[in-house]
Design a protein around this motif. Structure first.
Motif, mmCIF file in Angstrom:
data_model
loop_
_atom_site.group_PDB
_atom_site.id
_atom_site.type_symbol
_atom_site.label_atom_id
_atom_site.label_comp_id
_atom_site.label_asym_id
_atom_site.label_seq_id
_atom_site.Cartn_x
_atom_site.Cartn_y
_atom_site.Cartn_z
ATOM 1 N N LEU A 123 23.002 -38.931 58.886
ATOM 2 C CA LEU A 123 21.628 -38.856 59.355
ATOM 3 C C LEU A 123 21.582 -38.670 60.870
ATOM 4 N N GLU A 124 22.523 -39.323 61.575
ATOM 5 C CA GLU A 124 22.593 -39.145 63.024
ATOM 6 C C GLU A 124 22.955 -37.696 63.359
ATOM 7 N N HIS A 125 23.875 -37.136 62.579
ATOM 8 C CA HIS A 125 24.271 -35.734 62.801
ATOM 9 C C HIS A 125 23.080 -34.804 62.589
ATOM 10 N N LEU A 126 22.298 -35.050 61.545
ATOM 11 C CA LEU A 126 21.141 -34.207 61.277
ATOM 12 C C LEU A 126 20.099 -34.344 62.387
ATOM 13 N N ALA A 127 19.914 -35.558 62.888
ATOM 14 C CA ALA A 127 18.946 -35.766 63.970
ATOM 15 C C ALA A 127 19.390 -35.058 65.243
ATOM 16 N N SER A 128 20.707 -34.927 65.418
ATOM 17 C CA SER A 128 21.230 -34.273 66.629
ATOM 18 C C SER A 128 21.015 -32.763 66.619
ATOM 19 N N LEU A 129 20.559 -32.223 65.495
ATOM 20 C CA LEU A 129 20.331 -30.776 65.395
ATOM 21 C C LEU A 129 19.041 -30.341 66.082
ATOM 22 N N LYS A 130 18.262 -31.284 66.614
ATOM 23 C CA LYS A 130 16.998 -30.941 67.267
ATOM 24 C C LYS A 130 17.226 -29.882 68.339
ATOM 25 N N GLY A 131 16.432 -28.818 68.273
ATOM 26 C CA GLY A 131 16.537 -27.734 69.239
ATOM 27 C C GLY A 131 17.510 -26.641 68.850
ATOM 28 N N GLU A 132 18.301 -26.883 67.797
ATOM 29 C CA GLU A 132 19.290 -25.893 67.376
ATOM 30 C C GLU A 132 18.749 -25.013 66.252
ATOM 31 N N GLN A 133 19.365 -23.849 66.105
ATOM 32 C CA GLN A 133 19.029 -22.962 65.002
ATOM 33 C C GLN A 133 19.850 -23.343 63.772
ATOM 34 N N VAL A 134 19.202 -23.314 62.600
ATOM 35 C CA VAL A 134 19.852 -23.627 61.337
ATOM 36 C C VAL A 134 19.380 -22.625 60.293
ATOM 37 N N ALA A 135 20.068 -22.608 59.151
ATOM 38 C CA ALA A 135 19.605 -21.807 58.014
ATOM 39 C C ALA A 135 18.667 -22.677 57.182
ATOM 40 N N ALA A 136 17.523 -22.124 56.791
ATOM 41 C CA ALA A 136 16.530 -22.910 56.052
ATOM 42 C C ALA A 136 16.016 -22.129 54.851
ATOM 43 N N ARG A 137 15.929 -22.828 53.712
ATOM 44 C CA ARG A 137 15.296 -22.243 52.526
ATOM 45 C C ARG A 137 13.824 -22.617 52.563
ATOM 46 N N VAL A 138 12.963 -21.617 52.689
ATOM 47 C CA VAL A 138 11.538 -21.880 52.882
ATOM 48 C C VAL A 138 10.732 -21.739 51.595
ATOM 49 N N THR A 139 11.400 -21.423 50.473
ATOM 50 C CA THR A 139 10.696 -21.268 49.203
ATOM 51 C C THR A 139 10.687 -22.583 48.426
ATOM 52 N N LEU A 140 9.722 -22.737 47.521
ATOM 53 C CA LEU A 140 9.614 -23.937 46.702
ATOM 54 C C LEU A 140 10.697 -23.975 45.637
ATOM 55 N N GLU A 141 10.867 -25.164 45.018
ATOM 56 C CA GLU A 141 11.908 -25.351 44.014
ATOM 57 C C GLU A 141 11.731 -24.420 42.812
ATOM 58 N N ASP A 142 10.463 -24.144 42.441
ATOM 59 C CA ASP A 142 10.222 -23.353 41.234
ATOM 60 C C ASP A 142 10.010 -21.866 41.533
ATOM 61 N N ALA A 143 10.346 -21.419 42.744
ATOM 62 C CA ALA A 143 10.184 -20.005 43.094
ATOM 63 C C ALA A 143 11.181 -19.148 42.324
ATOM 64 N N ASP A 144 10.818 -17.877 42.120
ATOM 65 C CA ASP A 144 11.681 -16.962 41.382
ATOM 66 C C ASP A 144 12.984 -16.676 42.119
ATOM 67 N N LYS A 145 12.929 -16.667 43.450
ATOM 68 C CA LYS A 145 14.138 -16.425 44.231
ATOM 69 C C LYS A 145 14.120 -17.285 45.487
ATOM 70 N N ASP A 146 15.300 -17.515 46.043
ATOM 71 C CA ASP A 146 15.421 -18.313 47.264
ATOM 72 C C ASP A 146 15.351 -17.406 48.482
ATOM 73 N N GLU A 147 14.566 -17.802 49.467
ATOM 74 C CA GLU A 147 14.485 -17.065 50.718
ATOM 75 C C GLU A 147 14.987 -17.953 51.846
ATOM 76 N N TRP A 148 15.998 -17.461 52.561
ATOM 77 C CA TRP A 148 16.613 -18.220 53.644
ATOM 78 C C TRP A 148 16.389 -17.484 54.969
ATOM 79 N N PHE A 149 16.009 -18.249 56.001
ATOM 80 C CA PHE A 149 15.775 -17.669 57.318
ATOM 81 C C PHE A 149 16.398 -18.555 58.401
ATOM 82 N N ILE A 150 16.599 -17.941 59.573
ATOM 83 C CA ILE A 150 16.999 -18.720 60.746
ATOM 84 C C ILE A 150 15.749 -19.401 61.295
#
Length: 268
Positions: A123-150
Motif C-alpha cells: 500500500l505504501e508503494h502504491l501511495a508513492s506512485l502519486k504524480g507518476e504515469q501508470v497503465a489504467a483500465r478505464v472500462t467497467l467489469e462487465d464491458a465487452d472489451k478492456d481499454e487501457w490508457f496511460i
C-alpha cells in the motif's frame, strides 16, 4: 480460475523465487565482506584493495533485486485482486463507502486484525506512485472489451484502496476540457517500470503476450514479443494484435518502460 490464470501466476511466482534466491546469495556475500572488514579493517588502506568498491557494488545489486521483488509482488497482487470475486459494482461501492460509525468502531477495536507487513509495504508503494504515469483500465467489469490508457496518479486512498487518476490526453470524443478523471480500484492499475532503472522491468521472452503502449498513442494493447533483447535498456520488438498491414503484422519498437504484464482474462 482458468489454466492461463494459473500459468501467469506461476510465472510470476517463479520470478519471485529467483529474485529471492539471488538476494540470499548477495546478502551472504555482503556478510562475508562485513566480517572481513571487522576482523582486518586495515586491509582497505593497502594499495590495490577493492573491498569497499566490492561492498558498494553488492549493496547496489541488493537494492536492485529488492526493487524488482516489489515490482513482481505488485503484479501478483494485481492478478489476485482481478481473480477474487468482488460482487456487482454498486454493491462494491456501497461496501467501500460503508458506515462512518462502523469505521470508527473498527479503528478503536483492538481485536481487528492489523495489516500484514507485506500488504502495508504494498500500500505504501502504491501511495508513492502519486504524480507518476501508470497503465489504467478505464472500462467497467462487465464491458465487452478492456481499454487501457496511460494516466497520471493524483491520489491513492489507503482506506478504500482506490486510485484517483487523470487522463491527460483523452480522445477527440472525450470531454472538451481535454482531461478526464477516474476513480479506479487497485486491480485496474499497473505501474510502469522506471525509465531510469531497467532492473524494475521484467524480461519477457519471445512469444510472450504483453500489454504495451502502441507507438504514437497513449493507449495500451495486447502484443507478442518477437525477439530476445540483448540489454535490459533495449526496446522490445512487438507485434500488436489486430495491427495487420498488407496481410501481415508489422514489427514495432516499444521502450521497455512502456511494456507490462498482460492481465489475466484480458478482453480485446
Amino acid at each position: 480460475m482458468s489454466s492461463p490464470d494459473v500459468a501467469g501466476m506461476l510465472d510470476q511466482s517463479k520470478e519471485l523465487d529467483r529474485l529471492r534466491n539471488e538476494q540470499e546469495g548477495i546478502l551472504s556475500e555482503i556478510n562475508k565482506m562485513h566480517k572481513k572488514l571487522q576482523s582486518t579493517p586495515e586491509v582497505v588502506e593497502k594499495p590495490g584493495d577493492n573491498s569497499l568498491s566490492r561492498l558498494k557494488m553488492l549493496y547496489i545489486q541488493a537494492k536492485e533485486l529488492s526493487e524488482s521483488e516489489v515490482a513482481v509482488s505488485s503484479q501478483l497482487l494485481v492478478q489476485l485482486d482481478a481473480l477474487i470475486p468482488s460482487g456487482p459494482p454498486g454493491q462494491q461501492r456501497r461496501r467501500m463507502e460503508g458506515n462512518e460509525q462502523k469505521k470508527k468502531r473498527m479503528k478503536a477495536d483492538p481485536d481487528v486484525p492489523r495489516l500484514s507487513p507485506s500488504l502495508r509495504n504494498h500500500l505504501e508503494h502504491l501511495a508513492s506512485l502519486k504524480g507518476e504515469q501508470v497503465a489504467a483500465r478505464v472500462t467497467l467489469e462487465d464491458a465487452d472489451k478492456d481499454e487501457w490508457f496511460i494516466v497520471k496518479v493524483i491520489h491513492f486512498d489507503r482506506e478504500t484502496r482506490e486510485f484517483e487518476v487523470l487522463d491527460e490526453e483523452p480522445g477527440d470524443d472525450e470531454e472538451p476540457a481535454g482531461q478526464r478523471k477516474y476513480k479506479l480500484p487497485m486491480s485496474h492499475i499497473i505501474p510502469f517500470p522506471k525509465r531510469n532503472d531497467p532492473s524494475t522491468a521484467q524480461d519477457f521472452p519471445p512469444g510472450k503476450h504483453v500489454l504495451a503502449v502502441y507507438p504514437g498513442t497513449t493507449a495500451l494493447y495486447k502484443a507478442t514479443v518477437v525477439n530476445t533483447r540483448k540489454r535490459k535498456t533495449d526496446d522490445y520488438v512487438l507485434e500488436f494484435d489486430d495491427d495487420e498491414e498488407d496481410g501481415s503484422l508489422p514489427q514495432r519498437h516499444v521502450p521497455f518502460h512502456k511494456v507490462v504484464t498482460l492481465p489475466e482474462g484480458h478482453r480485446q
